[in-house]
Design an enzyme around this catalytic site. Structure first.
Site, short mmCIF file in Angstrom:
data_model
loop_
_atom_site.label_atom_id
_atom_site.label_comp_id
_atom_site.label_asym_id
_atom_site.label_seq_id
_atom_site.Cartn_x
_atom_site.Cartn_y
_atom_site.Cartn_z
N ALA A 42 0.95 -1.34 -0.01
CA ALA A 42 -0.08 0.15 -0.19
C ALA A 42 0.90 1.39 0.10
CB ALA A 42 -0.96 -0.02 1.29
N THR A 220 19.75 1.03 -1.45
CA THR A 220 19.46 2.16 -0.75
C THR A 220 20.34 2.15 0.53
OG1 THR A 220 17.49 1.25 0.14
CG2 THR A 220 17.04 2.50 -1.98
N GLY A 222 20.19 4.58 3.13
CA GLY A 222 19.61 5.54 4.18
C GLY A 222 20.00 7.01 4.06
N ASP A 252 9.79 2.31 0.94
CA ASP A 252 8.78 2.17 0.24
C ASP A 252 8.46 3.43 -0.68
OD1 ASP A 252 8.16 -0.23 1.49
OD2 ASP A 252 6.89 0.80 3.11
#
Ligand code: RIB
Length: 309
Positions: A42, A220, A222, A252
């Site tokens: 979602a 990725t 951070g 996400d």
């Protein structure tokens, strides 16, 4: 414009804030309890849709109050929800999240997400060039069926293997773009990365993780940005210096924004830069789904000077 189609989890995030994370066996005092829309699937769909992508979400909710609240939130996000189904045999997925020191710990109870079946994700119409995304909060067989369905129609498949678990070669072969963070990269390659790894070391592990040379790997990092490997090319992108409030859903946000940009024809380099900026906006807000930025938020962030950390 191509379509972004996300098959993944939909959760209610039950979030507590505290000054620090409790140690095992310890109780600490919390100072806030919130119910936020979440779930990796979602969240990624919301990120893509808020940034203007034509987005469809495939997922499963229960028939409880959390399902109603999540449905209500998702209906406002301009996402095609035709393939968000309901089951009576399990409750809506839930994630128990503790936020402290701008970082989080999460326990996920999949519930209805575990009942998203291959047949539920293979009836959706996919066209050549569409971007298919999935993660590891729905059954493996469902992800595999979804990606096979996409590959047969010449779509591009993006896997975000989070939370980390064993990734079979059978599934990896169906993946065009793999997006991992450092700990997922460590897990997949069975090698430990030290706390502040050199770019060369990350690139070596990323090449080890891919199943063939044409597979794109995005790692990725951070606050340190990211490193992408595209064939022989290495694309490093610096982190952005921001005040971090809550990192939940930042990965996400990156995935959804990246796919969204590819869907409107951006180059890989531009999509990475944009998604990096989008994620830097999301970490400045509490919550996962509700922290996803709009296009004007990202444009403003891109105008700001980048500080490499
Ligand atoms: O990636 C963040 C998400 O992971 C949260 O929203 C939570 O639901 C878990 O699925």
């Amino acid at each position: 414009m191509y379509q972004v189609v996300v098959a993944g989890s939909i959760n209610m995030d039950v979030v507590v804030s505290a000054d620090r994370h409790p140690a095992v066996g310890e109780t600490v005092r919390g100072y806030g309890l919130n119910y936020f829309p979440g779930g990796k699937g979602a969240n990624q769909a919301v990120a893509a849709a808020r940034l203007g992508a034509n987005t469809c979400l495939l997922g499963k909710l229960g028939t409880d109050a959390f399902a109603e609240q999540l449905d209500h939130f998702l209906r406002d996000q301009n996402i095609d929800l035709t393939h968000v189904l309901r089951t009576e045999i399990a409750p809506t997925g839930t994630a128990l999240i503790t936020v402290a020191d701008s970082d989080n710990t999460i326990v996920v109870v999949p519930g209805a997400n575990d009942h998203l079946l291959p047949d539920d994700v293979t009836s959706v119409e996919i066209n050549k060039g569409d971007l298919l995304i999935s993660q590891f909060e729905i059954p493996d067989a469902t992800i595999e069926a979804f990606f096979r369905h996409g590959k047969e129609r010449q779509a591009t498949t993006i896997l975000n293997p989070a939370p980390a678990k064993e990734l079979s070669d059978k599934l990896l072969e169906l993946v065009d773009i793999l997006i991992v963070n450092e700990s997922e990269l460590s897990f997949l390659t069975n090698e430990t990365l030290n706390e502040d790894p050199e770019a060369g070391e990350i690139a070596r592990l990323a090449r080890k993780a891919r199943i063939h040379d044409d597979q794109v790997i995005v790692v990725t990092l951070g606050r340190h940005g990211l490193l992408a490997i595209l064939g022989e090319r290495e694309i490093p992108i610096s982190g952005r210096s921001v005040d971090v409030v809550d990192t939940t859903g930042a990965g996400d946000c990156f995935v959804g924004a990246f796919a969204g940009q590819l869907s409107i024809g951006s180059s890989l380099d531009k999509a990475l830069e944009y998604a990096n900026a989008a994620a830097s906006v999301s970490v400045q807000r509490m919550g996962a789904g509700i922290s996803m930025p709009t296009g004007s938020d990202v444009t403003a962030a891109l105008r700001q000077e980048v500080t490499s950390l």
